[in-house]
Design a protein around this motif. Sequence first.
Motif, short mmCIF file in Angstrom:
data_model
loop_
_atom_site.label_atom_id
_atom_site.label_comp_id
_atom_site.label_asym_id
_atom_site.label_seq_id
_atom_site.Cartn_x
_atom_site.Cartn_y
_atom_site.Cartn_z
N ILE A 90 -13.40 13.88 -1.28
CA ILE A 90 -12.68 13.65 -2.53
C ILE A 90 -13.33 14.48 -3.63
CG2 ILE A 90 -12.03 11.94 -4.25
CD1 ILE A 90 -12.06 9.85 -2.06
N THR A 91 -12.55 15.37 -4.22
CA THR A 91 -13.08 16.22 -5.29
C THR A 91 -12.41 15.95 -6.62
OG1 THR A 91 -11.49 17.96 -4.70
CG2 THR A 91 -13.67 18.06 -3.68
N GLY A 92 -11.22 15.35 -6.60
CA GLY A 92 -10.50 15.08 -7.83
C GLY A 92 -10.59 13.63 -8.23
N PRO A 93 -9.85 13.23 -9.27
CA PRO A 93 -9.88 11.84 -9.73
C PRO A 93 -9.21 10.91 -8.72
CG PRO A 93 -8.17 13.07 -10.87
CD PRO A 93 -8.95 14.07 -10.08
N LEU A 94 -9.59 9.63 -8.77
CA LEU A 94 -8.98 8.63 -7.89
C LEU A 94 -7.68 8.10 -8.45
CD1 LEU A 94 -12.15 6.63 -6.83
CD2 LEU A 94 -10.92 8.35 -5.52
N ASN A 95 -7.34 8.48 -9.67
CA ASN A 95 -6.12 7.97 -10.30
C ASN A 95 -5.17 9.13 -10.58
OD1 ASN A 95 -4.44 6.01 -11.43
ND2 ASN A 95 -5.21 6.42 -13.48
N PRO A 96 -3.91 9.13 -10.12
CA PRO A 96 -3.36 7.99 -9.40
C PRO A 96 -3.76 7.99 -7.92
CG PRO A 96 -1.70 9.70 -9.57
CD PRO A 96 -2.91 10.19 -10.33
N THR A 97 -3.82 6.80 -7.37
CA THR A 97 -3.96 6.64 -5.92
C THR A 97 -2.57 6.36 -5.37
OG1 THR A 97 -6.25 5.87 -6.01
CG2 THR A 97 -4.96 5.24 -4.09
N LEU A 98 -2.06 7.28 -4.56
CA LEU A 98 -0.67 7.22 -4.09
C LEU A 98 -0.62 7.21 -2.57
CD1 LEU A 98 0.88 9.96 -6.43
CD2 LEU A 98 0.95 7.48 -6.76
N SER A 99 0.36 6.48 -2.03
CA SER A 99 0.58 6.48 -0.59
C SER A 99 2.07 6.32 -0.32
CB SER A 99 -0.21 5.36 0.10
OG SER A 99 0.10 4.10 -0.47
N VAL A 100 2.50 6.85 0.82
CA VAL A 100 3.89 6.71 1.27
C VAL A 100 3.89 5.80 2.49
CG1 VAL A 100 5.88 7.89 2.27
CG2 VAL A 100 4.64 8.92 0.35
N HIS A 101 4.79 4.81 2.48
CA HIS A 101 4.86 3.80 3.54
C HIS A 101 6.26 3.80 4.15
CE1 HIS A 101 1.15 1.47 2.17
NE2 HIS A 101 1.32 2.42 1.26
N ALA A 102 6.33 3.55 5.44
CA ALA A 102 7.62 3.43 6.13
C ALA A 102 7.62 2.14 6.95
CB ALA A 102 7.87 4.63 7.04
N TYR A 103 8.77 1.46 6.99
CA TYR A 103 8.92 0.22 7.74
C TYR A 103 10.23 0.27 8.53
CZ TYR A 103 5.60 -1.19 4.14
OH TYR A 103 4.54 -1.23 3.29
N SER A 104 10.15 -0.10 9.79
CA SER A 104 11.35 -0.16 10.62
C SER A 104 11.26 -1.35 11.56
CB SER A 104 11.50 1.13 11.44
OG SER A 104 12.70 1.11 12.19
N PRO A 105 12.30 -2.19 11.59
CA PRO A 105 13.43 -2.25 10.66
C PRO A 105 12.94 -2.46 9.23
CG PRO A 105 13.75 -3.73 12.53
CD PRO A 105 12.33 -3.30 12.56
N PRO A 106 13.80 -2.20 8.24
CA PRO A 106 13.39 -2.43 6.86
C PRO A 106 12.85 -3.84 6.66
CG PRO A 106 15.46 -1.25 6.91
CD PRO A 106 15.17 -1.65 8.33
N LEU A 107 11.88 -3.96 5.78
CA LEU A 107 11.25 -5.26 5.55
C LEU A 107 12.27 -6.31 5.10
CD1 LEU A 107 8.01 -4.27 3.60
CD2 LEU A 107 8.13 -5.25 5.89
N THR A 108 12.13 -7.50 5.65
CA THR A 108 12.93 -8.65 5.21
C THR A 108 12.06 -9.85 4.90
OG1 THR A 108 13.27 -9.35 7.50
CG2 THR A 108 14.96 -7.93 6.51
N ALA A 109 10.82 -9.87 5.42
CA ALA A 109 9.96 -11.04 5.23
C ALA A 109 8.51 -10.66 5.42
CB ALA A 109 10.35 -12.15 6.21
#
Length: 208
Positions: A161-180
């Motif tokens: 890690i060389t840059g700032p921690l903010n923003p901390t971003l992530s991409v998430h995928a769910y299958s089937p789409p979340l329902t509960a």
Amino acid sequence: MRSSVLSLPVDSRAAASSLLPEVTERATASALPTRLRPADLLRLTDEGAQDVLEGRYDHLLPDDGLWPTENRWAARLVADDEVDVWLISWVEGKYTELHDHAGSLGALTVLSGALAEYRWNGRDLRRRLLTAGDQASFPLGWVHDVVRAPAQFIDRADAGITGPLNPTLSVHAYSPPLTAMSYYEVTGHGTLRRTRSVLTDQPEGELE
């Protein structure tokens, strides 16, 4: 994107069998058919991360590039009957609580900053650090808590890690789409106890 060198390889069947019976039975019973597998979801989060970096989703980002500092923020990038893909911005100290994803498989790719994941392995919580470029997948029965990694957990040089921690971003995928989701606590006897279950289509727990 790369898989985390700090991740703990776990056979998904062994991990599921080590959880409480109510966890594995509920997850299996609530699973919906999906042709997508963890490798597919990892590819989708990788592609989504690249699209974010290339500006294809700039119209969904916070105005003036001002990321929220009090609460987590999320925007749905893709939504259909088969999969949901989300971009999440994390703030320090806001845990998701221990939770599962009911009958949905999941995966993530970290774009920037670092996340700490606390996963229940059937005996205790194990922590791993996920930094920019790292990926992780979540089979049925996976119970975890996720938070923007506290600074004391990060050796910035070792993590690359060389840059700032903010923003901390992530991409998430769910299958089937979340329902509960169901939420849990670790008891004084070293077991996992479900505290509540909720109907939701929001990623990684409540955003407040």
